[in-house]
Motif scaffolding. Structure first.
Motif, PDB file in Angstrom:
ATOM      1  N   SER A  67       0.814  -1.213   0.000  1.00  0.00           N
ATOM      2  CA  SER A  67       0.000   0.000   0.000  1.00  0.00           C
ATOM      3  C   SER A  67       0.848   1.265   0.000  1.00  0.00           C
ATOM      4  N   ASN A  68       1.853   1.324   0.870  1.00  0.00           N
ATOM      5  CA  ASN A  68       2.665   2.541   0.975  1.00  0.00           C
ATOM      6  C   ASN A  68       3.406   2.841  -0.317  1.00  0.00           C
ATOM      7  N   ILE A  88      -2.333  17.876   0.864  1.00  0.00           N
ATOM      8  CA  ILE A  88      -2.366  16.531   0.309  1.00  0.00           C
ATOM      9  C   ILE A  88      -1.899  15.573   1.403  1.00  0.00           C
ATOM     10  N   ILE A  89      -2.789  14.682   1.798  1.00  0.00           N
ATOM     11  CA  ILE A  89      -2.566  13.811   2.947  1.00  0.00           C
ATOM     12  C   ILE A  89      -2.238  12.397   2.483  1.00  0.00           C
ATOM     13  N   PHE A  90      -1.188  11.830   3.029  1.00  0.00           N
ATOM     14  CA  PHE A  90      -0.707  10.489   2.654  1.00  0.00           C
ATOM     15  C   PHE A  90      -1.449   9.429   3.458  1.00  0.00           C
ATOM     16  N   GLY A  91      -2.104   8.494   2.770  1.00  0.00           N
ATOM     17  CA  GLY A  91      -2.751   7.366   3.422  1.00  0.00           C
ATOM     18  C   GLY A  91      -1.709   6.334   3.814  1.00  0.00           C
ATOM     19  N   LEU A  92      -1.356   6.285   5.099  1.00  0.00           N
ATOM     20  CA  LEU A  92      -0.227   5.491   5.568  1.00  0.00           C
ATOM     21  C   LEU A  92      -0.678   4.159   6.155  1.00  0.00           C
ATOM     22  N   ASN A  93      -0.116   3.074   5.625  1.00  0.00           N
ATOM     23  CA  ASN A  93      -0.311   1.753   6.220  1.00  0.00           C
ATOM     24  C   ASN A  93       0.721   1.603   7.340  1.00  0.00           C
ATOM     25  N   TYR A 119      -4.580   4.876   6.937  1.00  0.00           N
ATOM     26  CA  TYR A 119      -5.328   4.042   5.989  1.00  0.00           C
ATOM     27  C   TYR A 119      -4.356   3.377   5.016  1.00  0.00           C
ATOM     28  N   PRO A 120      -4.542   2.078   4.729  1.00  0.00           N
ATOM     29  CA  PRO A 120      -5.581   1.171   5.227  1.00  0.00           C
ATOM     30  C   PRO A 120      -5.456   0.929   6.721  1.00  0.00           C
TER      31      PRO A 120
END
Length: 399
Positions: A67-68, A88-93, A119-120
């Protein structure tokens, strides 16, 4: 944009009486026009990229790829160079064992991201698998720790939480926004199928937000997912929850609108000018639907959910009108009560199934919303003049 700049801008929006809107996406075109439409920030989530691939949001928590790496690749190449002056926000696993979170979160900041979001999230995983993750040290607390690290590095942080305990943990870690995650977004062709009513969603959000108010009253509180997928749904949540300050959406902004618009425009070109007069878009273009048609909403809901339990009181709540008003309006326009309409619709569907499919009679009742076959058979005979068995026998005789 710095953390303080983002917070100042969001607080200014709230002081002006506006709601905070975040758009989760995996495509530059969505990011570009979401900003143009007034989005306050963009979330780069792996599910956004999977949606662009025609997959559901659920793919975001399945082991299809790292994911990352996926988010870093598409967001740094497609989004950051395209849109400016918006966080801009990074969706971090945060449970990724291949990344050292201290180092990786610094890399996220250096790449130009304004913050992170968990996220996830393993918060979506319950049961034995969820327990096993926790026992192996891969539980939700890793996400809390990632938010803490990002906060210490002066990154903006948005925390998805699923209950009051997680809300308290994320507040203690320094989260700037607490977002009550209501589950995978329902609706459209790829949405989660499990029904989670707006009333239940409101109750869940209330519990989480009450915890927020007790610990940090001025915290920004949003909702995401579940049954909240249209402006009407969000308005219902605003009207019934004084603490709610805004909404984050993913499927609601790109998957569901794309499904509808692409399907409708393809149909329109296919029929070469012969448009279905019942098509909702045609009605809008013709100016027929000048306001929200509550009766059409009820009829459409029945058409899509006749096999499930349907409570008229729930429909009134969702439409945000009184039960008596909706009942009177429905009877006046349709010519019969809602209950009569629902039973007639179900019996017509049962007859249609008997004509079309080879099916055991014992299997028919649940397909049209009846768990008790005897009750179903009684109603079928009342409306069709024959028992289901006799009706099927007549069909077989004719064929």
């Amino acid at each position: 944009m710095s953390r303080e700049q983002i917070l100042d801008e969001l607080r200014s929006q709230l002081e002006l009486g506006n709601h905070i809107i975040g758009v989760a996406t995996g495509a530059g075109i969505t990011a570009k026009y979401a900003k143009q439409g007034g989005a306050d920030f963009l979330l780069m989530l792996n599910s956004g990229k999977f949606r662009q691939m025609g997959r559901s949001s659920l793919a975001g928590i399945l082991p299809f790829c790292n994911s990352n790496d996926m988010v870093m690749d598409f967001a740094s190449r497609e989004i950051i160079p395209l849109v400016r002056d918006i966080p801009i926000i990074f969706g971090l696993n945060a449970t990724d064992p291949t990344k050292d979170m201290e180092t990786y979160i610094s890399e996220i900041k250096n790449k130009g991201f304004s913050g992170i979001n968990n996220y996830p999230t393993v918060g979506l995983i319950d049961g034995q698998f969820g327990e096993a993750l926790g026992e192996e040290g891969n539980g939700y607390l890793l996400e809390v720790e990632a938010i803490r690290i990002a906060h210490e590095k002066d990154l903006f942080t948005i925390a998805f939480v699923f209950d009051e305990i997680q809300a308290a943990q994320m507040i203690e870690a320094g989260a700037d926004i607490i977002c009550a995650h209501l589950g995978l977004t329902e609706g459209g062709l790829l949405g989660a199928k499990k029904v989670f009513s707006l009333e239940a969603a409101k109750a869940k959000a209330d519990k989480i937000f009450n915890t927020c108010n007790a610990l940090k009253p001025d915290l920004i509180k949003l909702v995401y997912g579940g049954p909240v997928k249209t402006p009407i749904d969000v308005q219902y949540m605003y009207s019934n929850n004084q603490n709610l300050m805004g909404y984050i959406g993913g499927s609601a902004f790109e998957r569901i609108p794309s499904e509808k618009s692409i399907t409708n425009i393809t149909k329109a070109f296919k029929v070469s000018g012969t448009l279905d007069e019942d098509d909702f878009m045609v009605k809008m273009l013709d100016g027929i639907t000048k306001h929200y048609d509550y009766v059409e909403f009820v009829k459409e809901y029945v058409a899509q959910n006749y096999m499930n339990e349907i409570l008229f009181a729930d429909l009134a709540k969702v439409a945000h009108v009184s039960r008596s008003y909706l009942s009177s309006l429905f009877t006046k326009k349709v010519g019969c009560s809602f209950q009569t309409y629902l039973v007639q619709f179900r019996m017509d569907k049962a007859a249609e199934i008997l004509h079309r499919d080879h099916i055991q009679l014992s299997e028919l009742a649940p397909l049209v919303g009846y768990q008790d076959y005897a009750q179903f058979s009684k109603m079928f005979k009342k409306y069709k003049g024959f028992s289901p068995k006799q009706y099927k026998s007549n069909i077989n005789t004719k064929t």
